[in-house]
Scaffold this motif. Structure first.
Motif: not given
Length: 142
Positions: A63-82
């Motif tokens: 149902x999400x083939x081709x979609x853009x998925x964002x998890x917390x890992x994609x928001x920022x990292x330990x150096x640069x938080x969202x």
């Protein structure tokens, strides 16, 4: 099938009816979406699909083939938080951490959808369906 997960296009080998949650955790080793109730009620599996919060335990990967998925890992990292991650960190809102990724993603989607300041009640509504939000520590409400 292909997904763009946290900005990286990835071919998926799981069967089409596999829940997105299992693809993320088992095939892609992304652990922030959690397997809570597995019925969509708790929200610990929440991810962003094309910018909107979705329960990954109820979403077939086809149902999400081709979609853009964002998890917390994609928001920022330990150096640069969202900004939302930083707010949760600065106000000790993580609680036990199990539902925190879902809460952060729901809040992120709200802010992106509104494009500016939001009212407290809007935030409470956006987080109300995530497991611990209405039931535990009030630190995340600041």
């Amino acid at each position: 099938m292909k997904l763009t997960v946290n900005g990286v296009e990835t071919a998926i080998s799981s069967p089409p009816l596999t829940p997105l949650l299992h693809v993320l955790r088992d095939e892609l080793d992304i652990t922030s979406p959690k397997a809570g109730c597995q019925q969509g009620g708790c929200g610990t599996c929440t991810v962003l699909v094309d910018g909107e919060p979705r329960r990954s335990c109820l979403t077939a990967v086809a149902a999400v083939d081709g979609a853009s998925i964002t998890t917390v890992e994609g928001l920022g990292d330990h150096e640069t938080l969202s900004p939302v991650q930083a707010a949760f960190h600065n106000h000790y809102a993580a609680q036990c951490g199990f539902c925190t990724p879902g809460m952060i993603l729901a809040a992120t989607a709200l802010l992106e959808r509104k494009g500016g300041p939001v009212e407290r009640d809007e935030v409470l509504d956006a987080l109300a369906t995530i497991a611990a939000a209405p039931a535990t520590s009030r630190s995340w409400r600041r």
